[in-house]
Scaffold this motif. Structure first.
Motif, short mmCIF file in Angstrom:
data_model
loop_
_atom_site.label_atom_id
_atom_site.label_comp_id
_atom_site.label_asym_id
_atom_site.label_seq_id
_atom_site.Cartn_x
_atom_site.Cartn_y
_atom_site.Cartn_z
N UNK A 22 26.50 27.93 -37.78
CA UNK A 22 26.08 28.05 -39.19
C UNK A 22 24.96 27.05 -39.50
N UNK A 23 25.07 25.84 -38.96
CA UNK A 23 24.03 24.82 -39.21
C UNK A 23 22.72 25.23 -38.53
N UNK A 24 22.82 25.68 -37.28
CA UNK A 24 21.62 26.11 -36.55
C UNK A 24 20.94 27.26 -37.28
N UNK A 25 21.74 28.19 -37.77
CA UNK A 25 21.17 29.34 -38.50
C UNK A 25 20.45 28.85 -39.76
N UNK A 26 21.11 27.95 -40.52
CA UNK A 26 20.50 27.45 -41.76
C UNK A 26 19.23 26.67 -41.48
N UNK A 27 19.21 25.93 -40.36
CA UNK A 27 18.03 25.12 -40.01
C UNK A 27 16.86 25.96 -39.51
N UNK A 28 17.14 27.16 -39.01
CA UNK A 28 16.11 27.91 -38.30
C UNK A 28 15.67 29.22 -38.93
#
Ligand code: 2AM
Length: 176
Positions: A22-28
């Motif tokens: 979820x964090x990687x998706x939000x960051x990218x």
């Protein structure tokens, strides 16, 4: 006619990996990329069954319980976009043989029980966004996480109040 449920076999993600994804998706990815799946809905589908009667469900639960498959680890080190399907996904560059075999046995039993199986090759993936039909920039640096699969599950796809959620009905261990 007996009640039908929309079912699939899948691997779930442990909560720590859910959070990382979820964090990687939000960051990218910008929010307008598509419709994001919730953390709890993240999974790798092994075999999609479609609308299944109680009888077929019981038969497929029986099959799942007799599968003797080994646990395995999947490197989550690939990402991509299928514009036709509108899916942005995370996946693996080297699917382990045990994962492919487990999916194959589930898919062949599903087909034998009358659940249509796509002719497209099985490409294990975690869907991140749906309805992503416009071009999407996939970050050049993909993560490198490990998913340790020690069980697989039968899930029901439930659509209510405008949302889809996936509910675990039963799980079966993979042997060490
Ligand atoms: P997807 O993530 O690539 O959309 C529940 O719908 C799960 O089954 C999803 O992970 C979905 O894959 C997968 N699936 C495979 N074939 C499907 C189909 N014909 N219709 C809906 N979902 C399907």
């Amino acid at each position: 006619m007996s009640a039908q449920r929309r079912l699939f076999f899948a691997l779930s993600l442990p909560p720590k990996l859910q959070k990382q994804v979820i964090k990687w998706r939000a960051d990218n990815f910008p929010a307008e990329t598509g419709r994001p799946l919730t953390a709890a809905n993240l999974h790798i589908t092994l075999a999609f069954l479609g609308e299944v009667s109680e009888q077929k469900e019981a038969a497929l639960r029986g099959v799942a319980g007799r599968i003797d498959a080994k646990a395995f680890s999947v490197q989550i080190d690939d990402a991509g976009h299928w514009p036709g399907a509108g899916v942005v996904w995370l996946g693996t560059r080297r699917a382990p043989r045990a994962l492919l075999q487990l999916a194959e046995v589930l898919r062949s039993h599903a087909a034998r029980n009358g659940c249509y199986q796509s002719a497209l090759p099985f490409h294990p993936h975690i869907s991140l966004f749906r309805a992503a039909t416009r071009p999407v920039a996939i970050p050049p640096a993909t993560p490198n996480w490990t998913l340790d699969a020690t069980e697989f599950g039968l899930y029901q796809s439930i659509y209510e109040s405008g949302r889809t959620r996936y509910s675990l009905l039963q799980s079966w261990p993979l042997s060490p």
